[in-house]
Design a protein around this motif. Structure first.
Motif, PDB file in Angstrom:
ATOM      1  N   SER A  34       4.145  67.457  65.057  1.00 58.71           N
ATOM      2  CA  SER A  34       4.430  68.798  64.534  1.00 58.71           C
ATOM      3  C   SER A  34       4.380  69.853  65.632  1.00 58.71           C
ATOM      4  CB  SER A  34       3.423  69.134  63.440  1.00 58.71           C
ATOM      5  OG  SER A  34       2.117  69.001  63.958  1.00 58.71           O
TER       6      SER A  34
ATOM      7  N   GLU B   9      15.353  79.410  65.026  1.00 54.99           N
ATOM      8  CA  GLU B   9      14.693  78.457  65.909  1.00 54.99           C
ATOM      9  C   GLU B   9      15.701  77.830  66.853  1.00 54.99           C
ATOM     10  OE1 GLU B   9      11.610  78.420  66.074  1.00 54.99           O
ATOM     11  OE2 GLU B   9      11.562  76.892  67.643  1.00 54.99           O
TER      12      GLU B   9
ATOM     13  N   PHE C  44      15.581  78.164  60.546  1.00 57.17           N
ATOM     14  CA  PHE C  44      16.067  77.062  61.347  1.00 57.17           C
ATOM     15  C   PHE C  44      17.072  77.559  62.378  1.00 57.17           C
ATOM     16  CE2 PHE C  44      15.684  72.797  62.111  1.00 57.17           C
ATOM     17  CZ  PHE C  44      16.877  72.105  62.116  1.00 57.17           C
TER      18      PHE C  44
ATOM     19  N   ALA D 212      11.326  74.544  63.090  1.00 57.75           N
ATOM     20  CA  ALA D 212      12.029  73.562  63.909  1.00 57.75           C
ATOM     21  C   ALA D 212      12.370  72.329  63.095  1.00 57.75           C
ATOM     22  CB  ALA D 212      11.186  73.180  65.132  1.00 57.75           C
ATOM     23  N   ARG D 213      11.626  72.108  62.014  1.00 60.80           N
ATOM     24  CA  ARG D 213      11.927  70.960  61.168  1.00 60.80           C
ATOM     25  C   ARG D 213      12.700  71.353  59.935  1.00 60.80           C
ATOM     26  NH1 ARG D 213       6.806  68.126  59.676  1.00 60.80           N
ATOM     27  NH2 ARG D 213       5.856  70.151  59.905  1.00 60.80           N
TER      28      ARG D 213
ATOM     29  N   PHE E 212      -0.347  77.135  69.081  1.00 65.68           N
ATOM     30  CA  PHE E 212       0.961  76.730  68.550  1.00 65.68           C
ATOM     31  C   PHE E 212       1.253  77.498  67.283  1.00 65.68           C
ATOM     32  CE2 PHE E 212       1.328  73.694  71.657  1.00 65.68           C
ATOM     33  CZ  PHE E 212       0.323  72.753  71.636  1.00 65.68           C
ATOM     34  N   SER E 213       2.457  77.962  67.168  1.00 65.33           N
ATOM     35  CA  SER E 213       2.804  78.704  65.968  1.00 65.33           C
ATOM     36  C   SER E 213       3.260  77.729  64.898  1.00 65.33           C
ATOM     37  CB  SER E 213       3.936  79.691  66.291  1.00 65.33           C
ATOM     38  OG  SER E 213       4.569  80.088  65.107  1.00 65.33           O
TER      39      SER E 213
ATOM     40  N   ARG F  99       6.664  78.460  63.482  1.00 65.43           N
ATOM     41  CA  ARG F  99       7.767  78.087  64.359  1.00 65.43           C
ATOM     42  C   ARG F  99       8.029  76.593  64.275  1.00 65.43           C
ATOM     43  NH1 ARG F  99       5.873  80.696  69.138  1.00 65.43           N
ATOM     44  NH2 ARG F  99       5.596  78.633  69.992  1.00 65.43           N
ATOM     45  N   GLU F 100       6.926  75.840  64.256  1.00 60.54           N
ATOM     46  CA  GLU F 100       7.076  74.386  64.233  1.00 60.54           C
ATOM     47  C   GLU F 100       7.741  73.949  62.944  1.00 60.54           C
ATOM     48  OE1 GLU F 100       6.613  72.406  66.608  1.00 60.54           O
ATOM     49  OE2 GLU F 100       5.500  73.638  67.993  1.00 60.54           O
TER      50      GLU F 100
ATOM     51  N   ASP G 122      -5.619  71.657  68.494  1.00 55.25           N
ATOM     52  CA  ASP G 122      -5.353  72.887  69.244  1.00 55.25           C
ATOM     53  C   ASP G 122      -6.286  73.063  70.431  1.00 55.25           C
ATOM     54  OD1 ASP G 122      -4.694  74.291  66.055  1.00 55.25           O
ATOM     55  OD2 ASP G 122      -3.233  73.728  67.574  1.00 55.25           O
TER      56      ASP G 122
ATOM     57  N   CYS H 155       8.035  71.439  69.433  1.00 56.47           N
ATOM     58  CA  CYS H 155       8.707  72.620  69.978  1.00 56.47           C
ATOM     59  C   CYS H 155       7.882  73.225  71.107  1.00 56.47           C
ATOM     60  CB  CYS H 155       8.955  73.634  68.874  1.00 56.47           C
ATOM     61  SG  CYS H 155      10.080  74.939  69.379  1.00 56.47           S
ATOM     62  N   SER H 156       6.584  73.357  70.874  1.00 59.01           N
ATOM     63  CA  SER H 156       5.726  73.921  71.923  1.00 59.01           C
ATOM     64  C   SER H 156       5.634  72.996  73.118  1.00 59.01           C
ATOM     65  CB  SER H 156       4.328  74.165  71.371  1.00 59.01           C
ATOM     66  OG  SER H 156       4.405  74.862  70.162  1.00 59.01           O
TER      67      SER H 156
ATOM     68  N   SER I 183      14.568  65.710  64.253  1.00 59.11           N
ATOM     69  CA  SER I 183      14.398  67.110  64.649  1.00 59.11           C
ATOM     70  C   SER I 183      15.265  67.323  65.879  1.00 59.11           C
ATOM     71  CB  SER I 183      12.931  67.401  64.971  1.00 59.11           C
ATOM     72  OG  SER I 183      12.590  66.849  66.226  1.00 59.11           O
ATOM     73  N   PHE I 184      15.224  68.518  66.398  1.00 55.83           N
ATOM     74  CA  PHE I 184      15.963  68.795  67.633  1.00 55.83           C
ATOM     75  C   PHE I 184      15.517  67.880  68.768  1.00 55.83           C
ATOM     76  CE2 PHE I 184      18.463  72.216  66.389  1.00 55.83           C
ATOM     77  CZ  PHE I 184      17.738  73.152  65.685  1.00 55.83           C
TER      78      PHE I 184
END
Lengths: 446, 200
Positions: free
Chosen positions: A330, B23, B20, B9-10, B1-2, B5-6, A410, A333-334, A278-279
């Motif tokens: 997962s 993102e 993507f 990101a993948r 957390f969305s 969005r996650e 969460d 990003c957050s 991933s990034f």
């Protein structure tokens, strides 16, 4: 793992904290925890530059069910904030690492470091004081020599125990970048300090110079792709050390090979798993801590999501990988957005190298038994830690129906992180730093 | 957390490629914000964190601009595992487990697949990772941390990204006519953002 399901918690707070967790000051946040070589002393450093040392009480025959508790032994200000006027930079007083020297006489010695300066502290006890000076009275004021009619020999009289800490050496001006590690060599004459790009070797007696043994700074900083994240000497071989990088690699170096150890003897790297790319793959592979086992045969590394154990004889992959909190994969990003992905967790071995421990979020910490392959999640919190209570294993629910007593991903509190833990060198006593609180847990005694 | 969005990101989920890139755009702006706010941090610029942020920024930017090497950050498409890709390895992507096993294959040139410095061999990247600016009147024996003047770093990105708009339009025209409508909202949302970057 049965010994780890039962713990007697003791809670210690560093001095000057406000009782309620929610309004502690930033300076009280514990930034490092370390037992000394016998486990008799436990040192903590905090963001305010203070060091607090706890000492284990001698076991008393009167209360055999209370094994030695840790009480405050000494508190001192190790580092102060400084300002580098030339570069217009403030230098934080936060204690990044504390390392003890083995005890060689009645005094204790430890190294403490902030971003730029390492200091050697001597902690000693004074329980006698001289009385009966001829030239000065008990307050220290000089007496009029003409009033002295007889001579006497000063004597040492007992006094209340006083523990004093004095800085014996200051090792400064050797690091351009931020110091992340210090490690005492097994020869007990030298130690190393590592920053983002360089590692220096010091002799304890010499403060005005050090040897540079690793330098990964590129000629052109634009080509910088990795930094040093941690370094440690081998526990027995005084010529061997390892350092980890932000790219997830570990290099083992032999100081006998050359003066500048830019070329490694061994290079440990695990190939990337393509399905997890991933990034943020590069960030989560950055190693935040590296520790030799007590035996010297293995090294353990911590990256954002896992702990890995490597055999020194096998460079192409670790022999064991433990998932600390894979449910965060997962959420990267957050976690990048709120900066949690940059948290640097440490990891520790127990005395026999059979169990490893590391921290997580929500004041959780994890233990992995290497032999039985069982693991447990425990929580360091006031509510769950009444004296002589037993720590209950916790579980994070990763989706689907949440059972009672489980906590969903969460609901985790990411501001409550356990970055620093320590394990007594020979007994099942652990110290866990949760923000500004220090928890000490012991194996239950029957 | 969305979750959406996650997953984006993948690179997963419906409209994966579009999500993507959105993102990637978002990650670029977050990263620039981090670099900017690092300026005021107590204790000086943290080299490690800023390096990691710049690596994320580079990956996201490559994906967003569709540059070669951007696929390093993407999980592989489903299907049979690809043969060892010497080209990909030369671009600085880390070796895959399958490649490590086949390291002795003669087709791959002698260049070690463990090459670290992607910036050296990827001139198309453009982004250097760190742009050092020596402080004026720095006496030579005093070593500068060289983490750079962040304001100048931001202005470099500003010029890089104001060019983004022009490139975007070009890319949009190259795609099917039906897709142009999809691109419009993206372009519109880009405008205020790129203005903010230049203002830094």
């Amino acid at each position: 793992m049965k010994c780890f399901s039962r713990y007697l918690p003791y809670i210690f707070r560093p001095p000057n904290t406000i009782l309620s967790c929610s309004c502690h000051t930033e300076a009280d946040i514990i930034s490092t925890v370390e037992f000394n070589h016998t486990g008799e002393l436990l040192a903590t450093g905090d963001k305010g530059g203070r060091v607090v040392i706890f000492q284990r009480e001698q076991e008393s025959k009167n209360q055999p069910h209370r094994r030695g508790e840790y009480n405050v032994y000494s508190t001192f200000q190790s580092h102060e904030p400084e300002f580098d006027y030339l570069k217009s930079l403030e230098i934080e007083e936060k204690i990044n690492k504390i390392r003890w020297l083995p005890q060689q006489n009645a005094a204790y010695f430890l190294l403490s470091t902030n971003d730029k300066t390492v200091k050697l502290w001597k902690v000693s006890e004074r329980d006698k004081r001289p009385e009966g000076y001829n030239l000065k009275d008990e307050d220290g004021r000089l007496r009029d020599p003409s009033m002295i009619t007889m001579l006497r020999v000063p004597v040492l009289r007992p006094m209340d125990l006083m523990v004093e800490a004095t800085p014996r050496r200051v090792f400064a001006n050797a690091h351009t970048y931020h110091i992340n590690s210090i490690s005492v060599n097994s020869d007990y004459e030298t130690y190393m300090s590592a920053d983002d790009l360089r590692i220096n070797l010091w002799n304890f007696e010499i403060t005005n110079q050090s040897f540079n043994i690793v330098d990964i700074k590129p000629a052109n900083m634009e080509e910088l792709t990795e930094v040093i994240t941690a370094a440690e000497f081998h526990p027995h071989h005084c010529n061997t050390f390892v350092y980890s990088s932000s790219k997830g690699t570990i290099r083992l170096c032999d100081m006998r090979a050359s003066a500048l150890c830019d070329r490694h003897s061994k290079f440990f790297e695990e190939p990337e798993d393509p399905s997890n790319r991933s990034f943020f793959s590069e960030i989560i592979s950055s190693i935040s801590d590296v520790k030799f086992s007590h035996s010297g045969r293995y090294i353990m590394t911590r990256d954002y999501l896992t702990v890995k154990v490597w055999d020194l004889n096998m460079e192409n992959r670790p022999i064991e990988t433990y998932q600390v909190h894979d449910y965060l994969r997962s959420k990267l990003c957050s976690l990048y957005e709120n900066d949690c992905i940059f948290d640097k967790f440490e990891c520790v071995w127990n005395g026999s190298d059979s169990v490893i421990m590391t921290g997580s979020y929500n004041n959780f910490f994890r233990m992995f038994d290497r032999n039985t392959k069982r693991d447990v999640t425990l929580e360091a919190s006031r509510e769950n830690s009444k004296p002589r209570a037993i720590l209950k294993p916790r579980k994070v629910c990763v989706g689907g129906k949440r059972r009672k007593d489980e906590i969903s991903v969460d609901s985790l509190d990411f501001s409550k992180k356990i970055l620093h833990t320590a394990w007594h060198p020979s007994e099942n006593i652990i110290a866990v730093a949760a923000t500004n609180n220090l928890y000490i847990f012991q194996d239950k005694v029957n | 957390f969305s979750r959406r969005r996650e997953r984006a990101a993948r690179g997963l989920g419906a409209g994966g490629a579009m999500e993507f890139r959105l993102e990637a755009h978002r990650i670029v702006s977050i990263s620039l914000g981090k670099i900017y706010s690092a300026r005021g941090q107590r204790g000086g610029l943290k080299l490690h964190k800023n390096l990691l942020v710049s690596l994320v920024l580079r990956s996201a930017r490559r994906v967003y601009l569709g540059e070669p090497g951007g696929e390093c950050a993407l999980p592989p498409r489903p299907g049979p595992p690809p043969p060892p890709d010497c080209e990909r390895l030369r671009r600085g992507c880390r070796p895959l487990a399958s490649e490590a096993a086949a390291r002795g294959r003669p087709e791959c040139p002698a260049e070690s697949p463990r090459k670290r410095s992607a910036a050296e061999r990827d001139p198309a990247a453009g982004y250097p990772g760190k742009k050092p600016r020596r402080e004026t009147e720095q006496p030579p024996p005093q070593e500068d941390m060289e983490t750079g003047n962040v304001a100048s770093l931001i202005s470099i990105f500003g010029s890089g990204f104001s060019g983004l708009l022009g490139k975007e339009r070009g890319a949009a025209e190259a795609t099917e006519p039906g897709q142009v409508c999809c691109e419009q909202p993206v372009l519109r949302s880009l405008n205020p953002w790129s203005t903010a970057i230049v203002a830094f």
